[in-house]
Scaffold this active site. Sequence first.
Site, mmCIF file in Angstrom:
data_model
loop_
_atom_site.group_PDB
_atom_site.id
_atom_site.type_symbol
_atom_site.label_atom_id
_atom_site.label_comp_id
_atom_site.label_asym_id
_atom_site.label_seq_id
_atom_site.Cartn_x
_atom_site.Cartn_y
_atom_site.Cartn_z
ATOM 1 N NE ARG A 64 -3.784 -2.115 2.435
ATOM 2 C CZ ARG A 64 -4.069 -2.863 3.477
ATOM 3 N NH1 ARG A 64 -3.495 -2.634 4.637
ATOM 4 N NH2 ARG A 64 -4.932 -3.838 3.380
ATOM 5 N NE ARG A 95 -8.283 -0.376 6.719
ATOM 6 C CZ ARG A 95 -7.666 -1.527 6.649
ATOM 7 N NH1 ARG A 95 -7.503 -2.247 7.720
ATOM 8 N NH2 ARG A 95 -7.217 -1.995 5.508
ATOM 9 N NE ARG A 100 -10.292 -5.304 3.812
ATOM 10 C CZ ARG A 100 -9.077 -5.829 3.799
ATOM 11 N NH1 ARG A 100 -8.725 -6.666 4.748
ATOM 12 N NH2 ARG A 100 -8.225 -5.528 2.864
#
Length: 179
Positions: A57, A118, A129
């Site tokens: 990331r 996020r 998730r």
Amino acid sequence: MRWRHFLSAAVSVMKGPRPVVLSGPSGAGKSTLLKKLLRDYDNVFGFSVSHTTRQPRPGEVNGKDYHFVTREEMQKEVDAGEFVEHAEFSGNIYGTRNVKCHFFPLFVSPKEKRLRERQTETEESLQKRLQAAATDMELSKEAGLFDMIIINDDLEEAYTKLKNILAEEIEKVQESKKT
């Protein structure tokens, strides 16, 4: 080992006490809690860098945040038994290197609010998730699997709980350094 259901971040305790393993689904806040712990107790804890097949990331550094490897490299190491745990999530494999000792296992669970804040994924990925987190929460309730479960719906409260749980382990290290 039954921990393969969970993605883990490991903290190694330098002397005496057991290494600490924070397990939980992706997005639970393990890395955030660990960074705070390492900042406040850098003389006590060190970080075991996990391996992953996912791409870094923005801002992540190979060898510091993760060891970013190819799927082929990772599978070869998994097959050789080089990880204490490994799991696949969203097409990527994650694993923590094998450490020969007993662990102090803690489970960190995310709240939907934290994952949404996020802003790093699509709604479809977020739902995946959340579904995985719900499954992992059920699995984490198995007797004897974890010493403690931390619900990370408030970072400061979760961090305070983590420090309180680890107080005895921290004290052991600090005492051993005095001698």
